[in-house]
Design a protein around this motif. Structure first.
Motif, PDB file in Angstrom:
ATOM      1  N   LYS A   1      63.678   6.074  78.190  1.00 33.20           N
ATOM      2  CA  LYS A   1      64.086   7.460  77.927  1.00 33.20           C
ATOM      3  C   LYS A   1      64.183   7.717  76.418  1.00 33.20           C
ATOM      4  O   LYS A   1      63.762   8.770  75.926  1.00 33.20           O
ATOM      5  CB  LYS A   1      65.432   7.754  78.583  1.00 33.20           C
ATOM      6  N   ARG A   2      64.740   6.763  75.710  1.00 33.73           N
ATOM      7  CA  ARG A   2      64.893   6.904  74.258  1.00 33.73           C
ATOM      8  C   ARG A   2      63.524   6.934  73.574  1.00 33.73           C
ATOM      9  O   ARG A   2      63.266   7.754  72.693  1.00 33.73           O
ATOM     10  CB  ARG A   2      65.735   5.744  73.733  1.00 33.73           C
ATOM     11  N   ASP A   3      62.632   6.047  74.007  1.00 28.02           N
ATOM     12  CA  ASP A   3      61.300   6.005  73.412  1.00 28.02           C
ATOM     13  C   ASP A   3      60.511   7.270  73.724  1.00 28.02           C
ATOM     14  O   ASP A   3      59.763   7.782  72.873  1.00 28.02           O
ATOM     15  CB  ASP A   3      60.542   4.777  73.917  1.00 28.02           C
ATOM     16  N   ASP A   4      60.676   7.804  74.932  1.00 29.43           N
ATOM     17  CA  ASP A   4      60.002   9.065  75.277  1.00 29.43           C
ATOM     18  C   ASP A   4      60.527  10.219  74.422  1.00 29.43           C
ATOM     19  O   ASP A   4      59.749  11.074  73.974  1.00 29.43           O
ATOM     20  CB  ASP A   4      60.201   9.392  76.759  1.00 29.43           C
ATOM     21  N   ARG A   5      61.829  10.250  74.209  1.00 28.00           N
ATOM     22  CA  ARG A   5      62.405  11.314  73.369  1.00 28.00           C
ATOM     23  C   ARG A   5      61.859  11.211  71.951  1.00 28.00           C
ATOM     24  O   ARG A   5      61.544  12.224  71.316  1.00 28.00           O
ATOM     25  CB  ARG A   5      63.937  11.216  73.382  1.00 28.00           C
ATOM     26  N   TYR A   6      61.748   9.996  71.455  1.00 34.12           N
ATOM     27  CA  TYR A   6      61.216   9.795  70.109  1.00 34.12           C
ATOM     28  C   TYR A   6      59.774  10.278  70.018  1.00 34.12           C
ATOM     29  O   TYR A   6      59.404  11.017  69.086  1.00 34.12           O
ATOM     30  CB  TYR A   6      61.315   8.315  69.738  1.00 34.12           C
ATOM     31  N   ALA A   7      58.949   9.890  70.989  1.00 30.75           N
ATOM     32  CA  ALA A   7      57.548  10.303  70.975  1.00 30.75           C
ATOM     33  C   ALA A   7      57.415  11.819  71.043  1.00 30.75           C
ATOM     34  O   ALA A   7      56.593  12.420  70.333  1.00 30.75           O
ATOM     35  CB  ALA A   7      56.810   9.647  72.149  1.00 30.75           C
ATOM     36  N   GLU A   8      58.204  12.454  71.883  1.00 25.81           N
ATOM     37  CA  GLU A   8      58.149  13.914  72.007  1.00 25.81           C
ATOM     38  C   GLU A   8      58.549  14.600  70.700  1.00 25.81           C
ATOM     39  O   GLU A   8      57.944  15.596  70.299  1.00 25.81           O
ATOM     40  CB  GLU A   8      59.061  14.366  73.147  1.00 25.81           C
ATOM     41  N   LEU A   9      59.555  14.054  70.039  1.00 24.81           N
ATOM     42  CA  LEU A   9      59.987  14.640  68.769  1.00 24.81           C
ATOM     43  C   LEU A   9      58.914  14.483  67.696  1.00 24.81           C
ATOM     44  O   LEU A   9      58.644  15.421  66.933  1.00 24.81           O
ATOM     45  CB  LEU A   9      61.291  13.979  68.304  1.00 24.81           C
ATOM     46  N   VAL A  10      58.302  13.309  67.613  1.00 29.66           N
ATOM     47  CA  VAL A  10      57.239  13.105  66.625  1.00 29.66           C
ATOM     48  C   VAL A  10      56.109  14.097  66.853  1.00 29.66           C
ATOM     49  O   VAL A  10      55.616  14.736  65.910  1.00 29.66           O
ATOM     50  CB  VAL A  10      56.703  11.659  66.680  1.00 29.66           C
ATOM     51  N   ARG A  11      55.701  14.265  68.102  1.00 28.18           N
ATOM     52  CA  ARG A  11      54.593  15.178  68.387  1.00 28.18           C
ATOM     53  C   ARG A  11      54.964  16.626  68.049  1.00 28.18           C
ATOM     54  O   ARG A  11      54.163  17.359  67.455  1.00 28.18           O
ATOM     55  CB  ARG A  11      54.183  15.058  69.853  1.00 28.18           C
TER      56      ARG A  11
ATOM     57  N   PHE B   1      51.676  10.773  65.932  1.00 33.55           N
ATOM     58  CA  PHE B   1      51.205  11.748  64.948  1.00 33.55           C
ATOM     59  C   PHE B   1      49.713  11.995  65.148  1.00 33.55           C
ATOM     60  O   PHE B   1      49.255  13.140  65.240  1.00 33.55           O
ATOM     61  CB  PHE B   1      51.474  11.220  63.538  1.00 33.55           C
ATOM     62  N   VAL B   2      48.950  10.907  65.220  1.00 30.69           N
ATOM     63  CA  VAL B   2      47.496  11.032  65.396  1.00 30.69           C
ATOM     64  C   VAL B   2      47.170  11.753  66.700  1.00 30.69           C
ATOM     65  O   VAL B   2      46.335  12.673  66.726  1.00 30.69           O
ATOM     66  CB  VAL B   2      46.833   9.644  65.367  1.00 30.69           C
ATOM     67  N   LYS B   3      47.813  11.341  67.787  1.00 28.75           N
ATOM     68  CA  LYS B   3      47.513  11.951  69.097  1.00 28.75           C
ATOM     69  C   LYS B   3      47.838  13.442  69.097  1.00 28.75           C
ATOM     70  O   LYS B   3      47.079  14.256  69.651  1.00 28.75           O
ATOM     71  CB  LYS B   3      48.311  11.247  70.190  1.00 28.75           C
ATOM     72  N   ALA B   4      48.960  13.804  68.481  1.00 34.41           N
ATOM     73  CA  ALA B   4      49.332  15.220  68.435  1.00 34.41           C
ATOM     74  C   ALA B   4      48.307  16.028  67.652  1.00 34.41           C
ATOM     75  O   ALA B   4      47.928  17.140  68.060  1.00 34.41           O
ATOM     76  CB  ALA B   4      50.719  15.375  67.813  1.00 34.41           C
ATOM     77  N   ARG B   5      47.834  15.500  66.542  1.00 30.18           N
ATOM     78  CA  ARG B   5      46.840  16.203  65.732  1.00 30.18           C
ATOM     79  C   ARG B   5      45.522  16.337  66.500  1.00 30.18           C
ATOM     80  O   ARG B   5      44.882  17.399  66.480  1.00 30.18           O
ATOM     81  CB  ARG B   5      46.604  15.444  64.426  1.00 30.18           C
TER      82      ARG B   5
END
Length: 535
Positions: A62-72, A106-110
C-alpha cells in the motif's frame, strides 16, 4: 495603543511543505488530520521510505503504491520539479531505492502522457553505483514489463559508461543477480568511452554467456584477480605471512573486497587478514565491521587508523551515512576504542542542527508506532532517530526542555491523557552516551500518541516547540493545543498521508527525513526568510 507594531511582530514566512489550514481528515489514530498538497506528501514520504518495508500503519504494498501514484501525479503536474527532486533524493538525501523507483515512474508517467524529454536525464541522475543499472532494470521489468523504451535504454547506457569498470565488475557481477552486467549491456547497448572499457564490455558479455577465453590483456585488475583465484588454498593463506603493505597491495591490485576475500580464503578472517584489508575498505564497510575487528583482535595501531578515518569530517560528509548508522555501530561494537571516533562522526553528520536562542520545548514521540524499524536488520527504530535528533538539538539550544511522550491510555480501559518523561540534558555529555542513557532510563515509552496532551502539559511560554514524530496523534488537534503565535516545527519521521497540524506558514512548519539537512530551515524561518526546497 498600537494594533500592529508590537514587540512580538515578525515577518510572515513560508516553508515548502504545505497543507490545508483546516483538517479534513483523520490521522491513523483518529486525531485531526491535515491533508498535504501532492509535492509535500511526496517529499515527506520519499525521505523516509525504504521501499518494500512494512511500517506500523501501512503495509509495504500500500505504501509503495501510494508513492508510485504520487510520483506519477507530480511528474505530470511539474516534471522539472520532480526531476530535480529525484536527483537530490539519490544524492544529498542518499535514499537509493526510493530514487530508483521514483525515476521509473517518472519515465512511465511521461511516456503515458505522450511527453518527450527529461526522462533519460532523470534515469542517469539516480544511478550512482555500479549495481544500480541492473537494479533499475529489475524493477522496471517487474513493474512495467521487459520492453524498454528509448529513454530507459539511453539513461541506463549513460550511467553504464560512467560506472562500469574492472573493480565494479569484480564487486557487483555475480550469478546471484537476475540482471548481470552482461544482461544490462545486451539490453541498452552502451558505446564504450575508451578501448579498455570496450574490452571490459566484451569480457562481461563473455562471462554472462559462459564463453570466457581468458581475460583481455588491457584488464589488469581482472587478470590479477584471475591469478589469485587460481592459487591453491595453502598459497592463499601463506600470503598473509608476508608484510602488511605487500598483502594490501596484492589484494587491492586484484580488486579483492573483504567479501571476496572471506570466500577466497576458505578459512577464518583473522586479525592479519582484516589488517591487510583495512586500507582498501570503504567508509561504510569499516563502519559495519567494527565488531569483526574486535572479535578478530585487530591491533590498536590499525584500530587507530580505522578510528581516524571514521572521525574525519570530509569522509563523513562523502559517506552520506545516516546519523543513526553511527549509533548502530556504537551499539554493535564490543570494545570502547571506537567510541570517540563514532562520537565525532555522528557530530559531523549532525552539523546542520542549529544552536537556538531562547527557550525551546522539544517533544520526542516514543509511542508504539515509532518503534517501527526502518532498517532491514531491525537494529534501528524510528524512535531511535527521534531521540538522536531531539537530544542533539536540545544539547545545542540555549535553554531546552527535552520530553519523551506517548499516551497513558495503553489499553482500552486506561484513563486518557499524555504519558511524558522529561529527559535531563547534561552539559558536556557525548550524544551517544546520552542516547544510551535515554534507552537505559526507560524513555522509550510505547503506547498511544497524545501529542496535544503533551503540549498542554509541558508548554510554559517557550519561544518555540519542536516535535519529532510520525504525526499520528490520537487525541485532539495539535495545532490548537499551542498558541497560534508560537512557532511549531514538526519533524516527520514516517511520511504518512495526514499531518497533525497545518504547515507552510503562520508559525506552523513541517520538515522530514532521516538526515540533518532540513534543520537548516529553522534559523532561516526565524530570521524572517522563507525556506525553500533543498534542491
Amino acid at each position: 495603543m498600537s494594533k500592529f507594531n508590537s514587540a512580538r511582530v515578525r515577518a510572515l514566512v513560508s516553508s515548502p511543505v504545505v497543507s490545508e489550514s483546516v483538517p479534513s481528515g483523520l490521522t491513523h489514530e483518529g486525531g485531526a488530520g491535515y491533508v498535504r498538497e501532492p509535492k509535500s506528501e511526496l517529499f515527506l514520504l520519499a525521505v523516509t521510505n525504504m521501499v518494500g518495508e512494512q511500517t506500523f500503519y501501512e503495509a509495504s504494498d500500500k505504501r509503495d503504491d501510494r508513492y508510485a501514484e504520487l510520483v506519477r501525479a507530480v511528474t505530470i503536474a511539474d516534471p522539472e520539479w520532480t526531476a530535480r527532486f529525484l536527483a537530490w533524493l539519490r544524492g544529498a538525501a542518499n535514499m537509493r531505492s526510493a530514487s530508483l523507483v521514483g525515476a521509473a515512474h517518472f519515465v512511465k508517467a511521461r511516456l503515458d502522457a505522450g511527453e518527450q524529454g527529461m526522462s533519460r536525464q532523470v534515469v542517469d541522475s539516480v544511478l550512482q553505483r555500479a549495481d544500480e543499472p541492473g537494479e533499475f532494470l529489475a524493477y522496471w521489468s517487474s513493474y512495467h514489463g521487459r520492453t524498454l523504451p528509448k529513454p530507459v535504454k539511453r539513461g541506463v547506457a549513460d550511467a553504464v559508461r560512467r560506472l562500469y569498470d574492472e573493480r565494479a565488475l569484480a564487486k557487483w557481477d555475480s550469478e546471484a543477480r537476475g540482471f548481470r552486467f552482461g544482461d544490462v549491456l545486451n539490453l541498452v547497448h552502451p558505446s564504450a568511452v575508451t578501448d579498455k572499457q570496450g574490452d571490459l564490455f566484451r569480457h562481461a558479455l563473455d562471462r554472462r554467456h559462459g564463453s570466457i577465453d581468458g581475460v583481455p590483456a588491457s584488464l589488469d585488475v581482472l587478470r590479477a584477480r584471475a591469478e589469485l583465484l587460481a592459487w591453491p588454498v595453502e598459497q592463499r593463506r601463506a600470503l598473509f605471512q608476508q608484510d602488511r603493505d605487500t598483502v594490501t597491495s596484492t589484494l587491492r591490485n586484484a580488486g579483492m573486497t573483504w567479501e571476496s576475500v572471506a570466500g577466497w580464503l576458505q578459512g577464518p578472517m583473522t586479525a592479519d587478514v582484516w589488517e591487510a584489508l583495512v586500507p582498501s575498505m570503504g567508509y561504510m564497510a569499516l563502519l559495519r565491521q567494527l565488531r569483526n575487528f574486535d572479535e578478530a583482535g585487530v591491533s590498536d595501531e590499525v584500530a587507530a587508523e580505522v578510528a581516524a578515518r571514521l572521525a574525519d569530517p570530509a569522509q563523513v560528509a562523502r559517506s552520506r551515512q545516516l546519523p543513526m548508522r553511527f549509533l548502530s555501530a556504537f551499539r554493535a561494537a564490543p570494545s570502547l576504542r571506537w567510541a570517540w571516533a563514532l562520537e565525532q562522526a555522528i557530530t559531523h553528520s549532525l552539523a546542520n542542527v542549529p544552536a537556538l536562542a531562547g527557550r525551546t520545548l522539544i517533544l520526542v514521540d516514543t509511542s508504539s508506532s515509532m518503534q517501527a524499524s526502518f532498517s532491514k536488520d531491525g537494529s534501528l527504530m524510528r524512535w531511535d532517530a527521534a531521540a538522536v535528533f531531539g537530544i542533539a538539538l536540545g544539547s545545542r539550544c540555549a535553554d531546552a526542555e527535552v520530553v519523551s511522550f506517548s499516551s497513558a491510555q495503553y489499553y482500552a480501559g486506561d484513563p486518557p491523557g499524555a504519558k511524558t518523561m522529561v529527559f535531563p540534558v547534561r552539559g558536556g555529555e557525548s550524544l551517544l552516551r546520552s542516547v544510551d542513557r535515554w534507552k537505559d532510563g526507560g524513555y522509550f515509552l510505547g503506547g498511544g500518541t497524545d501529542t496535544a496532551g503533551a503540549l498542554r502539559r509541558h508548554f510554559t511560554g517557550h519561544d518555540r516547540v519542536v516535535i519529532l514524530t510520525d504525526e499520528q496523534a490520537s487525541d485532539g488537534d495539535v495545532h490548537r493545543a499551542l498558541p497560534a503565535h508560537v512557532p511549531l516545527y514538526t519533524w516527520n519521521l514516517a511520511g504518512y498521508r495526514h499531518g497533525h497540524a497545518p504547515s507552510g506558514g503562520r508559525d506552523r512548519h513541517t520538515f522530514g527525513g532521516l538526515t540533518d539537512q532540513a534543520f537548516r530551515m529553522i534559523p532561516l524561518l526565524e530570521s524572517g526568510r522563507n525556506a525553500a526546497w533543498p534542491f
